[in-house]
Scaffold this motif. Structure first.
Motif, PDB file in Angstrom:
ATOM      1  N   THR A 110      23.380  30.779  44.772  1.00  0.00           N
ATOM      2  CA  THR A 110      22.636  29.812  45.580  1.00  0.00           C
ATOM      3  C   THR A 110      22.608  28.468  44.871  1.00  0.00           C
ATOM      4  OG1 THR A 110      21.165  31.615  46.260  1.00  0.00           O
ATOM      5  CG2 THR A 110      20.425  29.392  46.745  1.00  0.00           C
ATOM      6  N   THR A 120      27.793  22.837  43.415  1.00  0.00           N
ATOM      7  CA  THR A 120      28.389  24.169  43.451  1.00  0.00           C
ATOM      8  C   THR A 120      29.680  24.199  42.638  1.00  0.00           C
ATOM      9  OG1 THR A 120      27.429  24.559  45.633  1.00  0.00           O
ATOM     10  CG2 THR A 120      29.236  26.013  44.956  1.00  0.00           C
ATOM     11  N   PHE A 121      30.524  23.201  42.817  1.00  0.00           N
ATOM     12  CA  PHE A 121      31.782  23.121  42.069  1.00  0.00           C
ATOM     13  C   PHE A 121      31.508  22.999  40.568  1.00  0.00           C
ATOM     14  CE2 PHE A 121      35.297  20.789  40.155  1.00  0.00           C
ATOM     15  CZ  PHE A 121      36.383  21.558  40.560  1.00  0.00           C
ATOM     16  N   ASP A 179      22.342  15.893  50.671  1.00  0.00           N
ATOM     17  CA  ASP A 179      23.403  15.992  51.668  1.00  0.00           C
ATOM     18  C   ASP A 179      24.412  17.077  51.253  1.00  0.00           C
ATOM     19  OD1 ASP A 179      26.044  14.522  50.535  1.00  0.00           O
ATOM     20  OD2 ASP A 179      24.263  13.466  49.815  1.00  0.00           O
ATOM     21  N   PRO A 180      25.106  17.657  52.213  1.00  0.00           N
ATOM     22  CA  PRO A 180      26.025  18.768  51.929  1.00  0.00           C
ATOM     23  C   PRO A 180      27.111  18.421  50.903  1.00  0.00           C
ATOM     24  CG  PRO A 180      25.629  18.631  54.277  1.00  0.00           C
ATOM     25  CD  PRO A 180      24.967  17.429  53.654  1.00  0.00           C
ATOM     26  N   TYR A 181      27.591  17.195  50.908  1.00  0.00           N
ATOM     27  CA  TYR A 181      28.603  16.802  49.927  1.00  0.00           C
ATOM     28  C   TYR A 181      28.053  16.943  48.503  1.00  0.00           C
ATOM     29  CZ  TYR A 181      31.628  13.944  47.037  1.00  0.00           C
ATOM     30  OH  TYR A 181      32.433  13.509  46.019  1.00  0.00           O
ATOM     31  N   TYR A 182      26.820  16.524  48.284  1.00  0.00           N
ATOM     32  CA  TYR A 182      26.233  16.622  46.953  1.00  0.00           C
ATOM     33  C   TYR A 182      26.022  18.083  46.561  1.00  0.00           C
ATOM     34  CZ  TYR A 182      23.873  15.194  42.768  1.00  0.00           C
ATOM     35  OH  TYR A 182      23.555  15.000  41.446  1.00  0.00           O
ATOM     36  N   LEU A 183      25.634  18.921  47.509  1.00  0.00           N
ATOM     37  CA  LEU A 183      25.480  20.346  47.231  1.00  0.00           C
ATOM     38  C   LEU A 183      26.826  20.968  46.866  1.00  0.00           C
ATOM     39  CD1 LEU A 183      22.983  21.334  50.067  1.00  0.00           C
ATOM     40  CD2 LEU A 183      22.480  21.037  47.636  1.00  0.00           C
ATOM     41  N   GLN A 184      27.899  20.533  47.530  1.00  0.00           N
ATOM     42  CA  GLN A 184      29.237  21.008  47.174  1.00  0.00           C
ATOM     43  C   GLN A 184      29.602  20.576  45.753  1.00  0.00           C
ATOM     44  OE1 GLN A 184      31.771  19.415  50.229  1.00  0.00           O
ATOM     45  NE2 GLN A 184      31.489  21.186  51.569  1.00  0.00           N
ATOM     46  N   LYS A 185      29.235  19.359  45.402  1.00  0.00           N
ATOM     47  CA  LYS A 185      29.499  18.861  44.052  1.00  0.00           C
ATOM     48  C   LYS A 185      28.787  19.727  43.010  1.00  0.00           C
ATOM     49  CE  LYS A 185      28.689  14.692  41.266  1.00  0.00           C
ATOM     50  NZ  LYS A 185      28.180  13.305  41.293  1.00  0.00           N
TER      51      LYS A 185
END
Length: 159
Positions: A90, A75-76, A67-73
């Motif tokens: 990426t 990335t951060f 999910d996008p939230y996990y991808l943001q995590k």
């Protein structure tokens, strides 16, 4: 996970056997239509349970994106891993069984030594793999972002 699957399977076996015996006894002693009705109920239950299980496993095997939230995590976590990281190019994470595979492409200074770049990449890989949702992480290091995605070119300088 295996123990949980076996426990659920044994619970289903107990339920199915108890209902089957009850339907057979009631069909023999009360009304003959109870036995086939019980068989239909059991068949529908089995179809539903195994269908849900198959769907769950198919989703886990097809490489569904996190999910996008996990991808943001991720990335951060990657962007703040080391001060020499210029950019996170990426980030991908996708299902692999019950957990996720993660891929991170980092941009580091071109003049950085191989040793330093390797240490940054390896320590980030270990940090990502320590997350409970991650099965395996792959960290790719580069010195620029003006290129086509890796491994997609039909020509190569190395064969």
């Amino acid at each position: 996970e295996t123990v949980q699957v076996l426990a659920r399977d044994h619970l289903n076996d107990v339920f199915m056997n108890a209902l089957g015996i009850m339907g057979a006894v009631l069909g023999d002693r009360v009304a003959s239509w109870i036995d086939p009705l019980t068989a239909i109920i059991l068949a529908a239950y089995i179809t539903r349970v195994w269908g849900a299980t198959a769907y769950e496993h198919i989703i886990a095997m097809v490489g569904l994106s996190a999910d996008p939230y996990y991808l943001q995590k991720l990335t951060f976590l990657s962007a703040n891993h080391h001060p020499s990281i210029l950019q996170v190019d990426t980030v991908r994470a996708y299902t692999f069984g019950k957990r996720l595979f993660a891929e991170v492409d980092l941009v580091l200074p071109g003049e950085m030594t191989l040793r330093d770049a390797h240490d940054i990449g390896e320590s980030l890989q270990e940090k990502i793999e320590s997350l409970p949702e991650i099965e395996r992480a792959f960290v790719h290091l580069d010195y620029e972002t003006n290129h086509r995605p890796e491994h997609r070119s039909s020509t190569s300088n190395y064969g």
